[in-house]
Write a protein that holds these residues in place. Structure first.
Motif, PDB file in Angstrom:
ATOM      1  N   GLY A 118      -7.967  73.372   0.336  1.00  0.00           N
ATOM      2  CA  GLY A 118      -9.368  72.614   0.347  1.00  0.00           C
ATOM      3  C   GLY A 118      -9.916  72.618  -0.736  1.00  0.00           C
ATOM      4  N   CYS A 119      -9.376  72.723  -1.972  1.00  0.00           N
ATOM      5  CA  CYS A 119      -9.942  72.191  -3.630  1.00  0.00           C
ATOM      6  C   CYS A 119     -10.166  70.887  -3.626  1.00  0.00           C
ATOM      7  CB  CYS A 119      -9.019  73.167  -4.414  1.00  0.00           C
ATOM      8  SG  CYS A 119      -8.777  74.764  -4.155  1.00  0.00           S
ATOM      9  N   THR A 120     -11.212  70.407  -4.148  1.00  0.00           N
ATOM     10  CA  THR A 120     -11.630  69.126  -4.640  1.00  0.00           C
ATOM     11  C   THR A 120     -11.157  68.867  -6.055  1.00  0.00           C
ATOM     12  OG1 THR A 120     -13.629  69.800  -5.095  1.00  0.00           O
ATOM     13  CG2 THR A 120     -13.272  68.760  -2.936  1.00  0.00           C
ATOM     14  N   HIS A 121     -10.865  70.039  -6.883  1.00  0.00           N
ATOM     15  CA  HIS A 121     -10.799  70.012  -8.387  1.00  0.00           C
ATOM     16  C   HIS A 121      -9.444  70.715  -8.844  1.00  0.00           C
ATOM     17  CE1 HIS A 121     -14.807  68.302  -7.737  1.00  0.00           C
ATOM     18  NE2 HIS A 121     -14.747  67.731  -8.993  1.00  0.00           N
ATOM     19  N   VAL A 122      -8.754  70.406  -9.822  1.00  0.00           N
ATOM     20  CA  VAL A 122      -7.630  71.276 -10.212  1.00  0.00           C
ATOM     21  C   VAL A 122      -8.218  71.241 -11.908  1.00  0.00           C
ATOM     22  CG1 VAL A 122      -5.266  71.537 -10.959  1.00  0.00           C
ATOM     23  CG2 VAL A 122      -5.908  70.535  -8.734  1.00  0.00           C
ATOM     24  N   VAL A 123      -8.077  72.436 -12.614  1.00  0.00           N
ATOM     25  CA  VAL A 123      -8.505  72.393 -13.740  1.00  0.00           C
ATOM     26  C   VAL A 123      -7.466  72.957 -14.912  1.00  0.00           C
ATOM     27  CG1 VAL A 123     -11.051  72.417 -13.760  1.00  0.00           C
ATOM     28  CG2 VAL A 123      -9.722  74.385 -13.648  1.00  0.00           C
ATOM     29  N   THR A 124      -7.095  72.261 -15.937  1.00  0.00           N
ATOM     30  CA  THR A 124      -6.187  72.851 -16.662  1.00  0.00           C
ATOM     31  C   THR A 124      -7.189  73.279 -18.069  1.00  0.00           C
ATOM     32  OG1 THR A 124      -5.913  70.732 -17.598  1.00  0.00           O
ATOM     33  CG2 THR A 124      -4.318  71.225 -15.706  1.00  0.00           C
ATOM     34  N   GLY A 125      -6.074  73.829 -18.922  1.00  0.00           N
ATOM     35  CA  GLY A 125      -6.640  74.255 -20.209  1.00  0.00           C
ATOM     36  C   GLY A 125      -6.432  73.333 -21.677  1.00  0.00           C
ATOM     37  N   HIS A 126      -5.980  72.035 -21.462  1.00  0.00           N
ATOM     38  CA  HIS A 126      -5.851  71.209 -22.443  1.00  0.00           C
ATOM     39  C   HIS A 126      -6.859  71.433 -23.403  1.00  0.00           C
ATOM     40  CE1 HIS A 126      -3.087  69.477 -19.622  1.00  0.00           C
ATOM     41  NE2 HIS A 126      -2.287  69.541 -20.506  1.00  0.00           N
ATOM     42  N   THR A 127      -6.669  71.291 -24.584  1.00  0.00           N
ATOM     43  CA  THR A 127      -7.557  71.635 -25.422  1.00  0.00           C
ATOM     44  C   THR A 127      -7.720  70.197 -26.579  1.00  0.00           C
ATOM     45  OG1 THR A 127      -6.159  72.624 -27.029  1.00  0.00           O
ATOM     46  CG2 THR A 127      -7.362  74.032 -25.858  1.00  0.00           C
ATOM     47  N   ALA A 128      -8.806  70.081 -27.453  1.00  0.00           N
ATOM     48  CA  ALA A 128      -8.651  69.116 -28.603  1.00  0.00           C
ATOM     49  C   ALA A 128      -7.504  69.221 -29.555  1.00  0.00           C
ATOM     50  CB  ALA A 128      -9.978  69.361 -29.448  1.00  0.00           C
ATOM     51  N   THR A 129      -6.957  70.359 -29.487  1.00  0.00           N
ATOM     52  CA  THR A 129      -5.690  70.561 -30.372  1.00  0.00           C
ATOM     53  C   THR A 129      -4.520  69.806 -29.558  1.00  0.00           C
ATOM     54  OG1 THR A 129      -6.496  72.638 -31.180  1.00  0.00           O
ATOM     55  CG2 THR A 129      -3.957  72.242 -31.556  1.00  0.00           C
ATOM     56  N   ASP A 130      -4.328  70.124 -28.315  1.00  0.00           N
ATOM     57  CA  ASP A 130      -3.562  69.250 -27.512  1.00  0.00           C
ATOM     58  C   ASP A 130      -3.535  67.604 -27.771  1.00  0.00           C
ATOM     59  OD1 ASP A 130      -2.430  71.505 -26.287  1.00  0.00           O
ATOM     60  OD2 ASP A 130      -3.939  71.652 -25.054  1.00  0.00           O
ATOM     61  N   GLN A 131      -4.884  67.252 -27.604  1.00  0.00           N
ATOM     62  CA  GLN A 131      -5.097  65.944 -27.934  1.00  0.00           C
ATOM     63  C   GLN A 131      -4.527  65.424 -29.257  1.00  0.00           C
ATOM     64  OE1 GLN A 131      -6.146  64.098 -25.483  1.00  0.00           O
ATOM     65  NE2 GLN A 131      -8.181  63.979 -25.310  1.00  0.00           N
ATOM     66  N   ALA A 132      -4.818  66.336 -30.590  1.00  0.00           N
ATOM     67  CA  ALA A 132      -4.539  65.836 -31.735  1.00  0.00           C
ATOM     68  C   ALA A 132      -2.955  66.051 -31.829  1.00  0.00           C
ATOM     69  CB  ALA A 132      -5.310  66.917 -32.383  1.00  0.00           C
ATOM     70  N   GLU A 133      -2.373  67.092 -31.194  1.00  0.00           N
ATOM     71  CA  GLU A 133      -0.855  66.839 -31.532  1.00  0.00           C
ATOM     72  C   GLU A 133      -0.193  65.801 -30.728  1.00  0.00           C
ATOM     73  OE1 GLU A 133      -0.890  72.009 -31.172  1.00  0.00           O
ATOM     74  OE2 GLU A 133      -0.149  70.702 -29.591  1.00  0.00           O
ATOM     75  N   THR A 134      -0.683  65.419 -29.564  1.00  0.00           N
ATOM     76  CA  THR A 134      -0.279  64.312 -28.718  1.00  0.00           C
ATOM     77  C   THR A 134      -0.388  62.964 -29.670  1.00  0.00           C
ATOM     78  OG1 THR A 134      -0.580  65.438 -26.771  1.00  0.00           O
ATOM     79  CG2 THR A 134      -0.213  63.296 -26.782  1.00  0.00           C
TER      80      THR A 134
END
Ligand SMILES: Nc1ncnc2c1ncn2[C@@H]1O[C@H](COP(=O)(O)OP(=O)(O)OP(=O)(O)O)[C@@H](O)[C@H]1O
Length: 329
Positions: A118-134
């Motif tokens: 019954g969870c409405t949200h899943v959260v992950t630990g993606h960071t600005a560094t992940d964004q920059a690397e991608t």
């Protein structure tokens, strides 16, 4: 409370509030690999929980990739129990042979378990560094604006779980910041041995290139690159909309062909996008830069001009008012 803790705590709290990421009393599933980012995420949500009255649960996915995968799962269970959170571990039955396959499996697991709990949200630990690397990985591989767009703060999990939101509350923290946070909090983290393998491009970027970019170009390199990714995403969305708007006027799927006169009036950026969309939809090919250029060159070419061959041997020719393509049935 140390300065860094207060600072990060306040930043996450503000982002949650201003971006309406995780509503009060929501039931939230936290995806924890055990690494520094998801450990930081776990602790931050635990710290903020009294204010928001969330109900938190933890999921760890065991890919069975390493000999110590079970120890990794036990580590996450111990970390969760330390904060009195229920922890669910899922182990893959089928061998997973690539990062993409593993990611797809994880997201299905997240959706299924979120639904069960019954969870409405899943959260992950993606960071600005992940964004920059991608962004950098895509740049080096060669990409249009589409490949430079960043991950969204919040989006639907999609597929069979459109009603479940995937949220990334740490998108403006950098990895050095999550590392510092874990250290100051005395938070143990799981060191994944494959993260040290410099033959993997992302690791090379993370361990060697990003530190150099911070040292020699801009201490805020992660953040400025992540901001660029956000801008690219917005502009990509806008151009996608514009492409959709013109598609039916320009494309005739029955001929199949592209209408030259209206195409001539459009900006080259839109011309390229329409050609790409046409080739993808009609011929199911993923056109490279050169393929799109070859067709672009026909837009102002005289009658009977021909393109060089594209994949599947496709050759286009100018037959006004159309650029025509073979009907491959
Ligand atoms: N095995 C896993 N089980 C649960 N969640 C995971 C798993 N692997 C990744 N995630 C989630 O996806 C996010 C991004 O994954 P990524 O592989 O980039 O991170 P990581 O290097 O494994 O670890 P971390 O981001 O926690 O430092 C993680 O922060 C975590 O929320």
């Amino acid at each position: 409370m140390s300065q860094a803790w207060g600072d990060i705590h306040a930043r996450i709290h503000t982002n949650l509030r201003q971006r309406l990421l995780l509503p009060s009393t929501a039931r939230i599933l936290i995806a924890v690999s055990g690494g520094q980012d998801s450990a930081c995420l776990l602790k931050l949500l635990v710290d903020l929980k009294p204010h928001w009255a969330w109900r938190l649960e933890v999921i760890h996915c065991n890919h069975r990739w390493r000999d110590d995968a079970n120890d990794n799962a036990e580590f996450v269970q111990a970390l969760s129990h330390r904060f009195d959170l229920p922890c669910h571990v899922r182990v893959t039955e089928q061998p997973l042979t690539s990062e993409n396959q593993a990611r797809a499996w994880r997201y299905t697991v997240f959706g299924k378990l979120a639904r069960e709990l019954g969870c409405t949200h899943v959260v992950t630990g993606h960071t600005a560094t992940d964004q920059a690397e991608t962004l950098l990985l895509h740049l080096f591989r060669g990409t249009g604006l589409g490949g430079l767009g960043g991950m969204a703060w919040s989006r639907s999990l999609g597929g069979a779980y459109p009603d479940i939101q995937l949220v990334r509350p740490l998108l403006d923290l950098t990895r050095p910041e999550t590392a510092q946070f874990c250290q100051e909090q005395g938070l143990d983290i799981w060191l994944d041995s494959t993260n040290a393998n410099l033959n993997l491009r992302r690791n090379r970027l993370r361990l060697e290139i990003m530190p150099q970019l911070r040292d020699y170009f801009n201490p805020q390199a992660d953040r400025v690159l992540a901001q660029t990714a956000t801008l690219c995403q917005a502009e990509q969305d806008y151009l996608d909309q514009e492409t959709q708007k013109h598609y039916t006027t320009i494309v005739n799927e029955a001929i199949p062909g592209l209408a030259v006169n209206p195409l001539q009036t459009l900006h080259p950026a839109l011309q390229r996008r329409l050609i790409r969309a046409f080739l993808q939809n009609i011929f199911q090919i993923t056109p490279q830069f050169d393929h799109v250029e070859v067709i672009s060159n026909l837009i102002f070419a005289p009658k009977n001009s021909q393109s060089s061959p594209l994949p599947k041997g496709i050759v286009a020719w100018v037959d006004p008012p159309w650029i025509k393509f073979p009907d491959l049935g």
